[in-house]
Design an enzyme around this catalytic site. Structure first.
Site, short mmCIF file in Angstrom:
data_model
loop_
_atom_site.label_atom_id
_atom_site.label_comp_id
_atom_site.label_asym_id
_atom_site.label_seq_id
_atom_site.Cartn_x
_atom_site.Cartn_y
_atom_site.Cartn_z
N ASP A 25 -68.07 39.21 -38.24
CA ASP A 25 -68.10 37.89 -38.85
C ASP A 25 -69.49 37.73 -39.48
OD1 ASP A 25 -67.39 35.16 -39.40
OD2 ASP A 25 -68.63 34.59 -37.69
N ASP A 27 -71.31 34.12 -40.45
CA ASP A 27 -72.07 32.96 -39.99
C ASP A 27 -72.05 32.83 -38.48
OD1 ASP A 27 -72.91 31.66 -42.54
OD2 ASP A 27 -70.75 31.66 -42.89
#
Length: 233
Positions: A25, A27
């Site tokens: 991922d 953020d």
């Protein structure tokens, strides 16, 4: 069960199998941006005369933009100036990210380990390609990932499995052989639905019982992930 207990488990237990690829991922996992998004939306909401709490923001973490827009309208009412808030949020974030963007602990060490092991890696995010390239470029990480899947590349965002399935497809690796790294609930749900080994590295959200049940491990940071990957050599 706290992070210390989880970290201790990672010293004793290995991954079910060595991953053939690792999918990150963006953020809150690679970059310490969720706290910046929180500060930006709090400022934006105050500017428009609306209340915004950390608790409300945290329910938005890991949501694609369309879901965020719908959530805000549900939270504040159909007359809420959602587009004004989103514009102000983006404006404030763009300012603070230029001076406060930081990589999360263990990112560089984990990427170096993946280089040593020759493991391909990708990114699966709800952010835009422009945002991904900005963040990677700010820390000279643009060449460290083989494929990037971002907003606009898939029909259904997290928690649907589409982002992770597409990342695996682009890496040409069976999803069940991939390791997914996430910090958000919807991200974990997405990766688990794609059939991947999933590790949560909590950022602003602590793991719930549901999320623990979907994860192979919950660990303190990416240093712990590196230890797990190296233990499987």
């Amino acid at each position: 069960m706290g992070h210390d207990h989880d970290a201790a488990r990672t010293r004793l237990v290995k991954l079910p199998h060595r991953p053939a690829a690792v999918i990150f991922d963006l953020d809150g996992l690679l970059f310490d941006t969720e706290s910046l998004y929180q500060d930006a939306i709090m400022t934006a909401a105050g500017e428009l005369g609306h209340d915004m709490t950390p608790a409300i923001f945290r329910t938005m973490i890991g949501r694609p933009l369309a879901q965020t827009r719908a959530f805000l309208l549900e939270q504040y009412g159909s007359s809420f100036p959602v587009e004004d808030l989103l514009a102000a949020w983006h404006r404030h974030f763009a300012v603070i990210v230029e001076t406060r963007l930081a990589v999360k602990p263990g990112v560089l060490e984990l990427l170096d380990a993946l280089d040593t092991l020759g493991l391909p890696r990708g990114i699966a995010t709800s952010s835009s390609h422009k945002t991904v390239q900005h963040h990677l470029g700010a820390h000279d990480l643009g060449g460290r990932f083989h494929h990037i899947v971002a907003s606009g590349d898939y029909a259904a965002g997290k928690p649907a499995p589409d982002p992770y399935l597409l990342a695996a497809e682009r890496l040409q690796i069976d999803p069940h052989l991939c390791l997914a790294l996430e910090d958000s609930y919807n991200g974990v749900r997405s990766a688990a639905a794609a059939g991947m080994m999933t590790i949560m590295v909590p950022d602003l959200l602590e793991a719930t019982d549901e999320i623990r049940g979907l994860c192979t491990f919950v660990v303190r940071d990416l240093h712990a992930v590196r230890g797990l990957v190296l233990a499987g050599r």
